[in-house]
Design a protein around this motif. Structure first.
Motif, short mmCIF file in Angstrom:
data_model
loop_
_atom_site.label_atom_id
_atom_site.label_comp_id
_atom_site.label_asym_id
_atom_site.label_seq_id
_atom_site.Cartn_x
_atom_site.Cartn_y
_atom_site.Cartn_z
N LEU A 49 0.87 -1.19 0.00
CA LEU A 49 0.00 0.00 0.00
C LEU A 49 0.91 1.23 0.00
N ALA A 50 0.98 1.91 -1.17
CA ALA A 50 1.88 3.07 -1.29
C ALA A 50 1.14 4.28 -1.84
N ILE A 51 -0.18 4.31 -1.61
CA ILE A 51 -0.98 5.49 -2.01
C ILE A 51 -1.09 6.44 -0.82
N LYS A 52 -1.67 7.61 -1.06
CA LYS A 52 -1.85 8.58 0.03
C LYS A 52 -2.82 7.99 1.07
N PRO A 53 -2.56 8.27 2.35
CA PRO A 53 -3.43 7.69 3.39
C PRO A 53 -4.91 8.03 3.20
N GLN A 54 -5.18 9.23 2.67
CA GLN A 54 -6.58 9.66 2.50
C GLN A 54 -7.33 8.82 1.47
N LEU A 55 -6.59 8.06 0.62
CA LEU A 55 -7.25 7.28 -0.45
C LEU A 55 -7.52 5.82 -0.04
N ILE A 56 -7.01 5.42 1.12
CA ILE A 56 -7.07 4.01 1.49
C ILE A 56 -8.50 3.47 1.49
N HIS A 57 -9.43 4.23 2.09
CA HIS A 57 -10.82 3.76 2.21
C HIS A 57 -11.43 3.43 0.85
N CYS A 58 -11.14 4.29 -0.16
CA CYS A 58 -11.82 4.06 -1.43
C CYS A 58 -11.06 3.13 -2.36
N VAL A 59 -9.72 3.04 -2.21
CA VAL A 59 -8.94 2.24 -3.18
C VAL A 59 -8.72 0.80 -2.71
N MET A 60 -8.37 0.61 -1.45
CA MET A 60 -7.88 -0.70 -1.02
C MET A 60 -8.92 -1.83 -1.01
N PRO A 61 -10.22 -1.53 -0.78
CA PRO A 61 -11.18 -2.66 -0.81
C PRO A 61 -11.14 -3.42 -2.14
N ASP A 62 -10.80 -2.74 -3.23
CA ASP A 62 -10.74 -3.41 -4.54
C ASP A 62 -9.65 -4.48 -4.59
N TYR A 63 -8.66 -4.38 -3.69
CA TYR A 63 -7.52 -5.31 -3.74
C TYR A 63 -7.63 -6.44 -2.72
N ALA A 64 -8.72 -6.45 -1.95
CA ALA A 64 -8.84 -7.45 -0.88
C ALA A 64 -8.70 -8.87 -1.43
N ALA A 65 -9.28 -9.11 -2.61
CA ALA A 65 -9.28 -10.47 -3.17
C ALA A 65 -7.92 -10.83 -3.79
N ASN A 66 -7.01 -9.86 -3.92
CA ASN A 66 -5.72 -10.13 -4.56
C ASN A 66 -4.63 -10.58 -3.59
N LEU A 67 -4.99 -10.64 -2.30
CA LEU A 67 -3.98 -11.06 -1.32
C LEU A 67 -4.02 -12.58 -1.18
N ALA A 68 -2.86 -13.25 -1.36
CA ALA A 68 -2.78 -14.70 -1.21
C ALA A 68 -3.21 -15.09 0.20
N GLU A 69 -3.68 -16.33 0.35
CA GLU A 69 -4.25 -16.79 1.62
C GLU A 69 -3.29 -16.61 2.80
N ASP A 70 -1.99 -16.85 2.55
CA ASP A 70 -1.02 -16.69 3.64
C ASP A 70 -0.14 -15.45 3.41
N GLY A 71 -0.65 -14.48 2.65
CA GLY A 71 0.13 -13.27 2.38
C GLY A 71 -0.11 -12.19 3.41
#
Ligand SMILES: NC(=O)C1=CN([C@@H]2O[C@H](COP(=O)(O)OP(=O)(O)OC[C@H]3O[C@@H](n4cnc5c(N)ncnc54)[C@H](O)[C@@H]3O)[C@@H](O)[C@H]2O)C=CC1
Ligand SMILES: O=C(O)[C@@H]1CCC=N1
Length: 249
Positions: A49-71
């Motif tokens: 996660l290397a975006i501005k902290p203010q963007l986390i709420h709107c951007v990061m949920p889209d990547y939840a499924a991209n994290l490996a099970e033990d990542g």
């Protein structure tokens, strides 16, 4: 900051993929996509996660499924807490680091703290990544990381500002601007190198070594911090930066 870190991170064995709508070119060997849809349901051992902290709420949920099970998620964002990142990514496996800009030349100073769900293997990996970019200290909790942010994360900004004012003052004293920059930066670099080399001496002792009684340095130091104004300004500076990190939690 993410690009600066990547220059040193990519010296390891990992493969990197960047998703950034504005980045035009990635370093050799690094995949770059402008749109998150390009990675579809691919999974990754680490989501950085290397975006501005203010963007986390709107951007990061889209990547939840991209994290490996033990990542795990590695955040470089200032302030944003493990709780905030967890809410946005849906995982408890989070490591927060706070790098600083000299990481771009492998001379960074970073702090690291991790969530309870982080394994020894995750932490060793994050420490390895950060140590490729310079020195790293592990801190006990997130509040300590926010204090590291105020001291080291934002630190290059303070040093540049001091150097800028120092060069301006040298120019006003009649030194040609290009000579002033050379003299000031070499004085700062040489002085810091000396302090690092003389680790057994306190900074006050080192200062006193240059300061002849009744001499030029004593006169300059009296004008600089004789009233304690610089000490108070630096205290206010760190308190303000820490306060902002707390607001960004
Ligand atoms: N600049 C510094 O010295 C340091 C910055 N940080 C942290 O690094 C993070 C980034 O800060 P900077 O590098 O200064 O900002 P920046 O603006 O240079 O970089 C942010 C990047 O995020 C990209 N971006 C914006 N929206 C996006 C989206 N929806 N999806 C993917 N990428 C997107 C931008 O195109 C840009 O390349 C922040 O969280 C900051 O707190 C941490 C330590 C030091
Ligand atoms: O100014 C900022 O918020 C970022 C975090 C530390 C350095 N730059």
């Amino acid at each position: 900051m993410g690009s600066a870190l990547l220059e040193y991170w990519k010296k390891g064995d990992e493969d990197f993929t960047i998703v950034d709508p504005a980045m035009e070119e990635a370093p050799d060997g690094v995949r770059l996509f402008a749109d998150r849809d390009a990675i579809a349901d691919e999974t990754f051992d680490v989501v950085i996660l290397a975006i501005k902290p203010q963007l986390i709420h709107c951007v990061m949920p889209d990547y939840a499924a991209n994290l490996a099970e033990d990542g795990y998620v590695l955040s470089i964002a200032a302030g944003a807490s493990i709780r905030t990142i967890s809410n946005a990514t849906g995982t408890e496996r989070i490591i927060r680091v706070m790098p600083n800009l000299p990481a771009a030349i492998g001379k960074g100073a970073s702090g690291l703290t991790s969530a309870d769900a982080i394994t020894v293997r995750h932490k060793a990996h994050a420490l390895d990544l950060m140590s490729r970019t310079g020195g790293v200290v592990t801190v006990a909790d997130e509040d300590a990381l926010d204090r590291v942010t105020a001291v080291a994360g934002s630190g290059p900004g303070y040093v540049f500002e001091f150097a800028r004012a120092y060069v301006d003052a040298a120019s006003q004293l009649g030194i040609r601007t290009e000579d002033a920059r050379k003299l000031v930066l070499q004085t700062m670099a040489g002085t810091i190198a000396l302090a690092l080399d003389r680790g057994d001496q306190s900074l006050a002792e080192l200062r006193d070594d240059v300061t002849s009684k009744g001499g030029t340095t004593a006169a300059g130091l009296k004008a600089l911090n004789g009233s304690g104004a610089v000490s108070r300004a630096v205290e206010d500076c760190l308190a303000a930066a820490y306060g902002r990190a707390v607001q960004l939690r």
